[in-house]
Write an enzyme that holds these catalytic residues in place. Sequence first.
Site, PDB file in Angstrom:
ATOM      1  N   PRO A  79       0.827  -1.210   0.000  1.00  0.00           N
ATOM      2  CG  PRO A  79      -0.823  -1.606   1.583  1.00  0.00           C
ATOM      3  CD  PRO A  79       0.496  -2.126   1.096  1.00  0.00           C
ATOM      4  CG  HIS A 102      -3.619 -14.035   6.744  1.00  0.00           C
ATOM      5  ND1 HIS A 102      -2.416 -14.633   7.073  1.00  0.00           N
ATOM      6  CD2 HIS A 102      -4.091 -14.717   5.659  1.00  0.00           C
ATOM      7  CE1 HIS A 102      -2.174 -15.623   6.234  1.00  0.00           C
ATOM      8  NE2 HIS A 102      -3.168 -15.697   5.376  1.00  0.00           N
ATOM      9  NE  ARG A 127      10.394  -2.405  -5.101  1.00  0.00           N
ATOM     10  CZ  ARG A 127       9.584  -1.686  -4.341  1.00  0.00           C
ATOM     11  NH1 ARG A 127      10.070  -0.799  -3.477  1.00  0.00           N
ATOM     12  NH2 ARG A 127       8.279  -1.827  -4.434  1.00  0.00           N
TER      13      ARG A 127
END
Length: 271
Positions: free
Chosen positions: A2, A91, A260
């Site tokens: 996020p 979770h 990345r």
Amino acid sequence: MPELPEVEITCRGIRPLVAGRTLTALEVRNPRLRQPVPADLAQTLVGERLQGVRRRAKYLLLDFPHGSVLVHLGMSGSLRVVSADEPAGVHDHVDLVFGAEALRLRDPRRFGLVLWHAGDGLSHPLLAALGREPLERGFTGAWLHEATRGVRLSIKQTLMDAHRVVGVGNIYASESLFRARIHPLAPAGAIGPQRLARLVASVRETLLAAIDAGGSTLRDFVGGDGRAGYFQQQYFVYGREGLACRVCATPVRRVVIGQRSTFFCPRCQRR
């Protein structure tokens, strides 16, 4: 993970549902997150009133009278309001209970954080050294030009350096650079002020568009109301290696920058 839009959406979603309410219980099912959830958190907070919810970078701050709970969603977390009697999943690690409803942290990879900081949460060491907020007035082309003077690091890595600019993660850095027509490998210090001003505008445009679309749901993210985002349907380049650029039809390329994956159009974003 996020990024700023997803955290902002979560903040806006949960704030009207829990702000001003009194914490009646706090249940920690699994304290083993990136850092352990404080063992005395329930003792500290139960009976206290949640005064407000705000965002700083990718952190949520739940403000109580004597301090703040800092929440980071990690790689795969979400924070949403559910019925307090809704069965918890494997979770679902932490519940902050406000009467009949609970603010529930779900974190499949357990890379998130739930920390307590006495006093203003913004003074916590994790937040105190963070850079500028890209949606606030201080983030300007002139500031970015000064902040990148002499910087040899790529502009993609610079955008993702939280000591300079916060919240612009991997997805939105690639998308913003495409909108600004800047190659991600261009040295930050070699980009002129006009192009940097265009980049600042593109960062804002991209982040606001993502917020309007409910964020990006690639795997686990849902907002505070449990809804998935759909900004991923609007990506120009991210995750589209080999597919035609939506502007010029040139195949989108992928390159690894700072470990990345970075996506760009070699025609629209010339070096």
